[in-house]
Design a protein around this motif. Sequence first.
Motif, short mmCIF file in Angstrom:
data_model
loop_
_atom_site.label_atom_id
_atom_site.label_comp_id
_atom_site.label_asym_id
_atom_site.label_seq_id
_atom_site.Cartn_x
_atom_site.Cartn_y
_atom_site.Cartn_z
N ARG A 116 -6.19 1.34 -4.29
CA ARG A 116 -5.88 2.60 -5.11
C ARG A 116 -4.57 2.61 -5.23
O ARG A 116 -4.05 3.15 -6.24
CB ARG A 116 -6.45 3.58 -4.37
CG ARG A 116 -5.79 4.08 -2.98
CD ARG A 116 -6.57 5.09 -2.31
NE ARG A 116 -5.86 5.47 -0.99
CZ ARG A 116 -6.38 5.35 0.16
NH1 ARG A 116 -7.47 4.79 0.33
NH2 ARG A 116 -5.82 5.58 1.17
N THR A 117 -3.54 2.05 -4.35
CA THR A 117 -1.98 2.21 -4.50
C THR A 117 -1.71 1.37 -5.76
O THR A 117 -0.69 1.67 -6.55
CB THR A 117 -1.27 1.71 -3.34
OG1 THR A 117 -1.74 2.46 -2.19
CG2 THR A 117 0.10 2.00 -3.56
N SER B 230 -3.19 9.82 1.95
CA SER B 230 -4.20 10.49 1.27
C SER B 230 -5.07 11.01 2.27
O SER B 230 -6.00 11.84 2.02
CB SER B 230 -4.89 9.97 0.00
OG SER B 230 -5.46 8.90 0.64
N GLY C 107 -2.13 5.37 3.73
CA GLY C 107 -2.66 6.12 4.16
C GLY C 107 -2.46 7.76 4.12
O GLY C 107 -2.90 8.74 4.53
N SER D 30 3.22 3.61 -2.78
CA SER D 30 3.90 3.73 -3.97
C SER D 30 5.27 4.03 -4.20
O SER D 30 6.20 3.45 -4.76
CB SER D 30 3.32 5.34 -4.79
OG SER D 30 2.02 5.11 -4.78
N ASN E 90 -2.49 3.47 -8.67
CA ASN E 90 -1.45 4.60 -8.60
C ASN E 90 -0.34 4.30 -9.28
O ASN E 90 0.33 4.85 -10.18
CB ASN E 90 -1.05 5.01 -7.33
CG ASN E 90 -2.22 5.77 -6.44
OD1 ASN E 90 -3.20 6.39 -7.07
ND2 ASN E 90 -2.17 5.88 -5.18
N GLN F 161 -1.16 10.05 -8.90
CA GLN F 161 -2.00 9.19 -8.14
C GLN F 161 -3.23 9.08 -8.40
O GLN F 161 -4.18 9.76 -7.71
CB GLN F 161 -1.59 9.29 -6.59
CG GLN F 161 -0.21 9.54 -5.96
CD GLN F 161 -0.02 9.33 -4.69
OE1 GLN F 161 -0.94 9.58 -3.81
NE2 GLN F 161 1.16 8.83 -4.36
N ALA G 78 1.38 12.06 -0.13
CA ALA G 78 2.58 11.11 -0.05
C ALA G 78 2.23 9.72 -0.45
O ALA G 78 1.32 9.36 -0.25
CB ALA G 78 3.10 11.28 1.25
N ALA H 198 0.71 -1.16 0.01
CA ALA H 198 0.02 -0.06 0.01
C ALA H 198 0.83 1.26 0.01
O ALA H 198 0.34 2.42 0.60
CB ALA H 198 -0.90 0.19 1.30
N1 ASP Z 1 -0.99 4.57 -0.12
C1 ASP Z 1 -1.08 5.60 -1.33
C2 ASP Z 1 0.13 5.17 -2.12
O1 ASP Z 1 1.27 4.93 -1.65
C3 ASP Z 1 -1.36 6.87 -1.12
C4 ASP Z 1 -2.89 7.00 -0.43
O2 ASP Z 1 -3.78 7.01 -1.14
O3 ASP Z 1 -3.07 7.04 0.65
O4 ASP Z 1 0.01 5.65 -3.32
#
Ligand code: ASP
Length: 418
Positions: A397-398, A365, A363, A283, A401, A317, A359, A281
């Motif tokens: 979502r990561t 976001s 978490g 990027s 991304n 992202q 970042a 989780a």
């Molecule tokens: N965890 C996500 C990432 O590293 C960022 C997020 O949406 O919290 O891309």
Amino acid sequence: MKLHTKLFIALVLGAALGAALHSRADVAWIAAVNVNLLRPIGQLFLRSIFMIVVPMVFSALVVGVYELGKGHELAGVAGRTLLFTVVMSALSVLIGIALVNTIRPGDRLGLSLQSSGTGAAAVQTLAANAAAAKPIGDAIVEIVPRNPLDSAVRALDGEMLPLMVFAVVFGIAVSATSKSAGGRNVLMRLLEQIFDACMRIVHVVMQFSPVAVFAIIFNTAFTLGTGVFASLFLYVLTVIVGLLLQQFGVYSALLRIAARRSPIEFFRNCREVYLYAFSTASSNATLPLALEVADTKLRLPPDIARFVLTVGSTANQNGTALFEGITVLFLAQVYGLDLGAGQQLRVMLMSILAGVGTAGVPGGSLPMVLIVAQSVGVPAEGMGLILGVDRLLDMCRTTVNVSGDLVIAALVSGPPKP
Ligand code: ASP
């Protein structure tokens, strides 16, 4: 025990206990524990995240844009990267906003909120706030701040977008004048350190998240009853369907049309990266593997891949942008706020920019969701509803991304050489 396991347990416990005691809300000592102990714990957690939001957003955006803009031979690459980042994020948020308006996962929750006494009062205040919102023309003009310091001071009261615009313009200007700084870019080093310190604070605060999740979810379930949690299924489903559309619809089409690559082969080559992004989780943690796969399996030019993937791990992202748009509109539905076209546009623009300023850590976001939510009058407490299911959504979502970074690297590199 892993953090996500703890969070899940906290969610289930908080929900079960809160819902079980919902019918006994008139017992004085139970209500007192909720108001004097659990609610403050949840608030302290949220305020600790808010505390670092302004310095974090500014430093992350200036450094991100500086990286995109610097280096004269990279100007073309940076331009195309920026263009694809904006286009792909915009498509992603559009998919999210269309889905959340069609499925309307928050409506059932909204009904239970309105039927509870305190909820009805809160909804009235919120509806009054929403009605007092500016017309769209003014909202567009005010995106450019007259005084960025004033925007920073009022950032948590809906002035974050002008601050973000200033940070973007400032980042471009710093990269344009970095030659005269003679290579010793003290300013960037300073901003990077500010950003790192903010991330450290987030990291420490996240250690307390299981207790906070328990407190917040208990408070919500205690106030609202069980209807709240049944409908979360629809919210999670909305986010996941959106992410799948972005991954297999938008990315496939762009790879096929603009990069002349077979999407199936491309996705197959990236499988390892997806699995790693899903399990970490993050990027940023996935970046080394993405660089290796871009080189060995996708055979992208190393200089372009290095630039695009490194910048993209923080600045691009798409999955996060989609998640933020859906989450804010979902919470608005929960609180019975009817957001008009102007405010939905505001959510869209802020989600696109927030995708750049987020970042690439687990978490990362969450502070952004708070800002976007507050900018349209959705109360921060609403976050309590989604924190418990956030780890699962973060993993999903990561993956999108990181996948988006690899797609942009392929698009910027152009069709493969025969
Ligand atoms: N965890 C996500 C990432 O590293 C960022 C997020 O949406 O919290 O891309």
